[in-house]
Structure formats: C-alpha cells, structure tokens
Design an enzyme around this catalytic site. Structure first.
Site, PDB file in Angstrom:
ATOM      1  N   TYR A 143       0.857  -1.186   0.000  1.00 15.73           N
ATOM      2  CA  TYR A 143       0.000   0.000   0.000  1.00 15.73           C
ATOM      3  C   TYR A 143       0.893   1.235   0.000  1.00 15.73           C
ATOM      4  O   TYR A 143       1.556   1.528   0.984  1.00 15.73           O
ATOM      5  CB  TYR A 143      -0.908  -0.046   1.228  1.00 15.73           C
ATOM      6  CG  TYR A 143      -1.850   1.139   1.398  1.00 15.73           C
ATOM      7  CD1 TYR A 143      -2.157   2.006   0.355  1.00 15.73           C
ATOM      8  CD2 TYR A 143      -2.457   1.368   2.625  1.00 15.73           C
ATOM      9  CE1 TYR A 143      -3.021   3.069   0.525  1.00 15.73           C
ATOM     10  CE2 TYR A 143      -3.335   2.421   2.809  1.00 15.73           C
ATOM     11  CZ  TYR A 143      -3.606   3.266   1.760  1.00 15.73           C
ATOM     12  OH  TYR A 143      -4.467   4.322   1.932  1.00 15.73           O
ATOM     13  N   LYS A 171      -1.745  -1.563  -3.773  1.00 12.51           N
ATOM     14  CA  LYS A 171      -2.734  -0.497  -3.804  1.00 12.51           C
ATOM     15  C   LYS A 171      -1.967   0.795  -4.022  1.00 12.51           C
ATOM     16  O   LYS A 171      -1.105   1.162  -3.217  1.00 12.51           O
ATOM     17  CB  LYS A 171      -3.511  -0.430  -2.480  1.00 12.51           C
ATOM     18  CG  LYS A 171      -4.496   0.748  -2.412  1.00 12.51           C
ATOM     19  CD  LYS A 171      -5.180   0.836  -1.050  1.00 12.51           C
ATOM     20  CE  LYS A 171      -6.154   2.011  -1.011  1.00 12.51           C
ATOM     21  NZ  LYS A 171      -6.827   2.127   0.320  1.00 12.51           N
TER      22      LYS A 171
END
Length: 294
Positions: A143, A171
C-alpha cells in the site's frame, strides 16, 4: 479452509469497510454486520477490514477479532466467496510481522501493508520491511500512499517489492497515474487504484481494479462502473465515473471516513456516525451538501 489470495484475484472492486462505533465509542458489531452484508450483496470483489478507512490506528487486537468474525458471518449469510483482507501495516517491522501473523490466524486471505510512515526509512529499509512481512506466509498487498507516509517510493523500489515472493500486488494511492502507467508498461503484478478521483484514469492506464473508500456508499454504482469497464464499455464506464465524481470529492472534503460514516448513519445502515479521536464528525456545512445523496 482459507484460500489465500493470488495475483490473479486482485481485480475489480475492493472496499475498505468503515468501523462503526456506538455513542460510547465502542465497536458496534451489529452495524458492522449490516454494512458488510450490504457490500457483499452489492457484489464487491474484496473486503478490507481494519484499513485506515476502518480507523485502524484506534482498533485493538480483540476488536479486530470481533470485526473479522463479524465479516465472516456476514459473508456466510450473503452466500458469497469474497476474500477478506486485513490491514496490518505499521511503521515498526516487528509489529507489522506480528499483526500479519495474527491476521493469518484469524483467517485473512491477504494482508494490506502500508509503507512505513512517519519515520521516513530509506528505500532499502522499506524493501527489507516488506521482505520480512512477506516471509510470514500471508499474501501481502503493498500500500503506497505517500501523502500519508511522508515517503515517496522510487519506481525501482516498487518493482523490487513486487518481485518479492509473497507480495501479490499493490494499492496505488499516489497522486497521479504515472506509477501505474509505468508498471503496466514494464509488466508488473496487479495494481489496484486507491486514489478515488483517479479510478477511471488508472483503469485506462492498466490498473486491474480499484480499492475505493468511497464505495462504502452508492456501492452498486461503483460496481456498475467497474463492470462496464471490464466489459469493454469504456464510454459508459467513463460516464458512470463522472457521475460519481461529485460524491467522491465531497467524501474527501473532510478527513475520511467521517463523511462516509455520516451518510451511512443517515441512511440507517449504521447506528451512529461516531468516530474515535482525533477524528471528528463532519461539519454542518458538509452535512448539508452530502444530504443531496439521501
């Protein structure tokens, strides 16, 4: 039996679910069940428990256990096989490893691990952080959210992390589409866009899906937007996304997830819009603008 997430599973719409609290600021499991069940009914492709949208810095180990079990119960009731991901990232590698191990014991299909924030480690330190976390055996989703972590990952760093065995994708919450464009050109593991205003542009640039906080509300519209794109109806998808943009912008005018929780409370999905400090409820001015979506 837990079926761990694989690279090819990272596509479509993943939703980081809010964590409802009651008026005493305790976890409201009944409201959490309602929201999770609704998301599953709307045919999302993945659910993230204990992400930052779920106010993860304030959630205890015991509370996470309750939330995860509740998500499992809602999934069973909805008769779907949607993967459950747990946010486990911190800015301490040992703590992140421990939390990832705990997520695996709960039954998480993957862990969402943010780049270590605040202490601004070197690029090599970040790589080693992810190497140790991936060694736990729970699939890891990188992320990258530089405006929150204070660290900008270099392209070579991202590629090195994605090459680690056990890291299945990322992400991408960087502020533009440059990273996903370059990763797509180079042929990387799947990328999910986490910057909600860029969802359509990221899909066009090669993202395999999105991980959208905004999709806690108007979920069926987000699903339709993704399905249209995947089906090749890009003009329909673009139009659907542009119709969602005013809502997305409102939802991020004040700190996430306060606007989302206010809307869900007003819609009767969760019992309260309460947030744990230091987050505060939305202002009256934003409430008035959000009320057009009720």
């Amino acid at each position: 039996m837990v079926i761990l997430l694989k690279e090819q599973d990272l596509q479509g719409l993943y939703v980081p679910i809010v964590t409802p609290f009651d008026e005493e600021f305790e976890v409201d499991a009944a409201s959490f069940y309602n929201q999770a069940y609704n998301l599953f009914q709307d045919e999302i492709d993945g659910l993230v428990v204990n992400g930052t949208t779920g106010e993860s810095p304030t959630i205890t180990k015991d509370e996470l256990g309750v939330l995860f079990a509740t998500a499992q119960a809602a999934r069973d009731a909805a008769h779907v096989e949607v993967p459950l991901i747990v946010g486990t990232g911190t800015n301490d590698t040992r703590s992140t490893v421990r939390k990832t191990e705990e997520a695996g014991k709960l039954g998480a299909e993957a862990a969402l691990v943010v780049v270590p924030y605040y202490n601004k480690p070197s690029q090599q330190g970040i790589i080693e952080h992810f190497r140790q976390v991936a060694g736990v055996g729970v699939p890891v989703i990188l992320y990258d959210v530089p405006h929150r972590t204070g660290v900008t990952l270099e392209l070579d760093t991202v590629r090195t992390i994605l090459d680690i065995n056990g890291v299945i994708g990322m992400k991408d919450s960087t502020p533009n589409i440059e990273l996903v464009t370059e990763l797509t050109r180079l042929g990387s593991k799947p990328v999910l866009c986490g910057e909600d205003t860029l969802l359509y542009a990221a899909l066009q640039s090669g993202a395999k899906g999105v991980m959208s906080a905004s999709a806690n509300v108007e979920t069926e519209r987000f699903v339709s937007f993704i399905r249209s794109f995947v089906a090749g109806a890009h003009e329909d998808s673009r139009r659907e996304f542009e119709e969602l943009l005013p809502l997305i912008r409102l939802l991020f005018q004040e700190p996430n997830p306060a606007p989302i929780k206010w809307l869900l409370h007003q819609q009767g999905v969760i019992g309260s819009g309460a947030l744990r400090l230091p987050l505060l409820p939305v202002t009256e001015g934003l409430q008035a603008r959000l009320s057009t979506y009720l």
